[in-house]
Every structure is written in C-alpha cells, then in structure tokens.
Design a protein around this motif. Structure first.
Motif, mmCIF file in Angstrom:
data_model
loop_
_atom_site.group_PDB
_atom_site.id
_atom_site.type_symbol
_atom_site.label_atom_id
_atom_site.label_comp_id
_atom_site.label_asym_id
_atom_site.label_seq_id
_atom_site.Cartn_x
_atom_site.Cartn_y
_atom_site.Cartn_z
ATOM 1 N N UNK A 63 -11.869 -1.981 24.738
ATOM 2 C CA UNK A 63 -13.133 -0.082 24.514
ATOM 3 C C UNK A 63 -11.591 -0.402 23.551
ATOM 4 N N UNK A 64 -10.456 -0.380 23.281
ATOM 5 C CA UNK A 64 -9.230 -0.391 22.604
ATOM 6 C C UNK A 64 -9.461 -0.809 21.378
ATOM 7 N N UNK A 65 -9.952 -1.923 21.064
ATOM 8 C CA UNK A 65 -10.437 -2.411 19.594
ATOM 9 C C UNK A 65 -10.682 -1.698 18.630
ATOM 10 N N UNK A 66 -12.222 -1.309 18.994
ATOM 11 C CA UNK A 66 -12.854 -0.293 17.933
ATOM 12 C C UNK A 66 -12.283 1.286 17.602
ATOM 13 N N UNK A 67 -10.816 1.508 18.719
ATOM 14 C CA UNK A 67 -10.298 2.148 18.577
ATOM 15 C C UNK A 67 -8.784 2.594 17.315
ATOM 16 N N UNK A 68 -8.498 1.520 17.093
ATOM 17 C CA UNK A 68 -7.373 0.898 16.455
ATOM 18 C C UNK A 68 -7.857 -0.063 15.437
ATOM 19 N N UNK A 69 -7.576 0.609 14.378
ATOM 20 C CA UNK A 69 -7.239 0.191 13.028
ATOM 21 C C UNK A 69 -6.173 -1.405 13.428
ATOM 22 N N UNK A 70 -6.272 -2.127 14.495
ATOM 23 C CA UNK A 70 -5.561 -3.462 13.957
ATOM 24 C C UNK A 70 -7.179 -4.540 14.663
ATOM 25 N N UNK A 71 -6.757 -6.070 13.894
ATOM 26 C CA UNK A 71 -7.381 -6.543 15.066
ATOM 27 C C UNK A 71 -6.780 -7.482 16.222
ATOM 28 N N UNK A 72 -7.830 -7.554 17.108
ATOM 29 C CA UNK A 72 -8.264 -8.062 18.792
ATOM 30 C C UNK A 72 -6.545 -9.086 18.766
ATOM 31 N N UNK A 73 -6.480 -10.253 18.010
ATOM 32 C CA UNK A 73 -5.109 -9.816 18.551
ATOM 33 C C UNK A 73 -4.130 -9.432 18.226
ATOM 34 N N UNK A 74 -3.997 -8.839 17.230
ATOM 35 C CA UNK A 74 -2.557 -7.441 16.973
ATOM 36 C C UNK A 74 -2.245 -7.100 17.700
ATOM 37 N N UNK A 75 -3.301 -5.897 18.154
ATOM 38 C CA UNK A 75 -3.580 -4.919 19.477
ATOM 39 C C UNK A 75 -3.140 -6.073 20.496
ATOM 40 N N UNK A 76 -3.502 -7.255 20.804
ATOM 41 C CA UNK A 76 -2.971 -8.000 22.467
ATOM 42 C C UNK A 76 -1.566 -7.857 22.018
ATOM 43 N N UNK A 77 -0.658 -8.233 20.885
ATOM 44 C CA UNK A 77 0.586 -8.403 20.584
ATOM 45 C C UNK A 77 0.644 -7.152 21.427
ATOM 46 N N UNK A 78 0.811 -6.282 20.354
ATOM 47 C CA UNK A 78 0.999 -4.797 20.410
ATOM 48 C C UNK A 78 0.812 -4.715 21.978
ATOM 49 N N UNK A 79 0.075 -4.590 22.772
ATOM 50 C CA UNK A 79 -0.155 -3.964 24.112
ATOM 51 C C UNK A 79 0.995 -4.963 25.564
ATOM 52 N N UNK A 80 0.964 -6.358 24.615
ATOM 53 C CA UNK A 80 2.025 -7.548 25.575
ATOM 54 C C UNK A 80 3.394 -6.451 25.106
ATOM 55 N N UNK A 81 3.990 -5.641 23.531
ATOM 56 C CA UNK A 81 4.945 -5.401 23.617
ATOM 57 C C UNK A 81 5.676 -4.120 24.334
ATOM 58 N N UNK A 82 4.298 -3.662 23.987
ATOM 59 C CA UNK A 82 4.597 -2.304 25.180
ATOM 60 C C UNK A 82 4.587 -2.212 26.448
ATOM 61 N N UNK A 83 3.765 -3.616 27.409
ATOM 62 C CA UNK A 83 4.344 -3.659 28.256
ATOM 63 C C UNK A 83 5.828 -4.607 28.655
ATOM 64 N N UNK A 84 6.252 -4.962 28.135
ATOM 65 C CA UNK A 84 7.887 -5.451 27.763
ATOM 66 C C UNK A 84 8.847 -4.374 28.030
ATOM 67 N N UNK A 85 8.146 -3.473 27.238
ATOM 68 C CA UNK A 85 8.802 -2.120 26.763
ATOM 69 C C UNK A 85 8.676 -0.911 28.494
ATOM 70 N N UNK A 86 7.811 -1.578 29.434
ATOM 71 C CA UNK A 86 7.199 -1.124 30.429
ATOM 72 C C UNK A 86 6.844 0.442 30.124
ATOM 73 N N UNK A 87 5.863 0.036 29.156
ATOM 74 C CA UNK A 87 4.774 1.269 29.015
ATOM 75 C C UNK A 87 4.138 1.618 29.073
ATOM 76 N N UNK A 88 3.548 -0.152 29.424
ATOM 77 C CA UNK A 88 1.568 0.204 30.027
ATOM 78 C C UNK A 88 1.787 -1.454 31.199
ATOM 79 N N UNK A 89 0.668 -0.992 31.763
ATOM 80 C CA UNK A 89 0.661 -2.070 32.726
ATOM 81 C C UNK A 89 -0.661 -2.939 31.900
#
Length: 132
Positions: A63-89
């Motif tokens: 549901x995030x894919x169409x709302x942010x201006x990133x490719x699906x793979x770039x979004x996955x990497x961004x979410x992984x980084x946010x998870x590593x930083x403890x901001x998302x699960x």
C-alpha cells in the motif's frame, strides 16, 4: 504556431513544477538531516503515521508503493534501514505469506512527531502557504 506555443507553455510549467519539487526536497533533506532522516524517510514515516494512526496499527508495504516516489526495491531498502534504526517493525502477513506489514515503533512515532513541524514549515515556506 499556436500548438507549438501551447506545447512550450506546458513544458515550462512542467519544468517549473520539477524545479519547485527539487528545491523543496533538498530543503526537507537539509532540515531533517540533523535528526537522521531524509525526505523519503520522512515521507514513509508520515504515511505510516496517517495510515496507521494508533500504536500497533500496521500497513501493508504494497500500500506504500503507490504513495511514495520510490521503486519497490528502493522502498524495501528504505524500510529495512528504518527498521535497523528502530523506527519501524516489519512482519509477514499470515493470510498471504508474500505480503509484508510495516508499523511505526514508539521511537518512530516520537521522531515523526518531533520533525513533523519542521517538514510542514518547509512546505509552507517553499509552496507559499503561510498557514501550517
């Protein structure tokens, strides 16, 4: 001649939109950098805070894919980084093993609330709206 002039006006408007977007994104990056975030990081946190307003609420990554201006793979990497930083699960969707849920952590909600006024002030300044 009129068709060419109309095309030129459209092109100029489009380039103007792109220029405003680029300047605004750079300014958001600049003000959020001291908080360890970039404009795209904030955008994901902001969408999650809106889509899943209560602590523990989740949102499907799809549901995030169409709302942010990133490719699906770039979004996955961004979410992984946010998870590593403890901001998302992240968690796997039990109904559909291909689906992934993402939720803001308490730390992510707190950081979002802290930087939200900064981002909104940039938008107001860059887009000419004095009301925030």
């Amino acid at each position: 001649m009129a068709v060419k002039a109309a095309g030129t006006r459209l092109e100029e408007r489009w380039r103007g939109i792109l220029a405003v977007h680029a300047r605004t994104m750079c300014e958001i990056d600049r003000v959020l950098h001291p908080h360890g975030l970039g404009a795209s990081d904030f955008e994901v946190l902001d969408i999650l805070a809106t889509a899943a307003p209560e602590e523990g609420d989740q949102c499907r990554v799809q549901n995030l894919v169409g709302r942010v201006h990133l490719s699906q793979s770039a979004l996955s990497r961004l979410i992984a980084r946010l998870e590593k930083d403890g901001l998302v699960e992240r968690s796997v969707c039990v109904e559909d093993r291909r689906g992934v849920w993402v939720a803001l952590t308490r730390r992510g909600r707190d950081l979002h609330a802290e930087v939200l006024p900064l981002q909104r002030a940039v938008l107001a300044r860059m887009l000419g709206d004095e009301e925030v």
